[in-house]
Design an enzyme around this catalytic site. Sequence first.
Site, PDB file in Angstrom:
ATOM      1  N   GLU A   1       3.215  -6.902  21.999  1.00  0.00           N
ATOM      2  CA  GLU A   1       2.183  -7.418  21.092  1.00  0.00           C
ATOM      3  C   GLU A   1       0.967  -7.897  21.858  1.00  0.00           C
ATOM      4  O   GLU A   1       0.167  -8.678  21.348  1.00  0.00           O
ATOM      5  CB  GLU A   1       2.746  -8.564  20.236  1.00  0.00           C
ATOM      6  CG  GLU A   1       3.018  -9.860  20.951  1.00  0.00           C
ATOM      7  CD  GLU A   1       4.420  -9.975  21.524  1.00  0.00           C
ATOM      8  OE1 GLU A   1       4.876 -11.103  21.723  1.00  0.00           O
ATOM      9  OE2 GLU A   1       5.048  -8.931  21.782  1.00  0.00           O
TER      10      GLU A   1
ATOM     11  N   ASN B   1       8.338 -10.075  12.895  1.00  0.00           N
ATOM     12  CA  ASN B   1       9.441  -9.112  12.957  1.00  0.00           C
ATOM     13  C   ASN B   1      10.682  -9.648  12.272  1.00  0.00           C
ATOM     14  O   ASN B   1      11.398  -8.911  11.566  1.00  0.00           O
ATOM     15  CB  ASN B   1       9.756  -8.777  14.420  1.00  0.00           C
ATOM     16  CG  ASN B   1       8.822  -7.720  14.981  1.00  0.00           C
ATOM     17  OD1 ASN B   1       8.316  -6.881  14.246  1.00  0.00           O
ATOM     18  ND2 ASN B   1       8.589  -7.758  16.278  1.00  0.00           N
TER      19      ASN B   1
ATOM     20  N   ASP C   1       5.490  -2.999  12.920  1.00  0.00           N
ATOM     21  CA  ASP C   1       4.768  -1.775  13.301  1.00  0.00           C
ATOM     22  C   ASP C   1       3.522  -1.568  12.451  1.00  0.00           C
ATOM     23  O   ASP C   1       2.482  -1.095  12.946  1.00  0.00           O
ATOM     24  CB  ASP C   1       5.687  -0.560  13.165  1.00  0.00           C
ATOM     25  CG  ASP C   1       6.740  -0.490  14.269  1.00  0.00           C
ATOM     26  OD1 ASP C   1       6.647  -1.293  15.223  1.00  0.00           O
ATOM     27  OD2 ASP C   1       7.642   0.365  14.179  1.00  0.00           O
TER      28      ASP C   1
END
Length: 313
Positions: free
Chosen positions: A229, A193, A202
């Site tokens: 996650e 991220n 995503d």
Amino acid sequence: MSDEKKIPAYDSESTRIINPATDTLKIDMELAKATDPVLIIIRGTPQGKKYSLKDAQYVLGRDKSADIQLQDPNVSRHHAKISKTKDGLEIEDCGSRNGTYLNDENIGIAKKTLSKEDMIKVGSTILKYLPAGELETLYHTNLTNAASIDKLTNLYNRNFISDVLEAEFKRAKALHSPFSIVLFDIDSFKKINDTYGHDGGDVVLTAIGQKIKNSELRERDMPGRYGGEEFLVILPGSDLQQAAEVAERIRNNIATHQFNYEQSVIPVTVSLGVATLNKDHASATDLYKAADKALYESKHTGKNKVTLAPEPA
């Protein structure tokens, strides 16, 4: 790893466009409120059959006069009776030859009040009890309802997969059948991220949902997104070795997949823990903790690997 769920006010007098991520769950909850208490055959004929318990009394038995007629030669003609009381529903044996069992214990001559997901055994038939107004009653009729699906991964969402874990754990305990789970999360997901942004994260989550589904799961195996996650795969009828093989297929499918985002290839691996039901597990939480401990071991001994929870000696 929060499970976001916002339910808007429900207006039954107006017609409006449904937002499947929010309103469908609200509608299901409203539908569930109207459901009667039920018995569901989880072992026996016909498996999956539901019996509504809206009247004051029901006799379970093999005889044609029984309110709930069971096709089981080990069931007495009038085997057990379920009655409404001020405290809910209670069950009693009707002098049957083989006895009536509640959660694997013979009730003898006692009257026992039923609780959610109690397992009732009469003869060779096992039925699960769900009280009125339970959302899980709808689960037994429609496993693909939009309210149960995580929109990003297209897997079951946390609320639903948690309910399934509880239900399947109790089912396996009652049937003395194998039951395993695979728990895993994405290695260094925060770094993904931070490097590629949440849009890149995503993309990874969406692709992982598909890679899980492409791991030769059986129709009754149920994968879900358990957290941000973190993923959980429920494997009814699977022993530890069979579950380990599923876990390894998932690990390999993800490790060998090319995750593309814009002009970049994102390296992705997962660490997995596998646990199977044993005598030391008193609850679904115990089984989950065993898988989580195995996952922790994978994470701290190199990542991108499968660790099996130890079985009792």
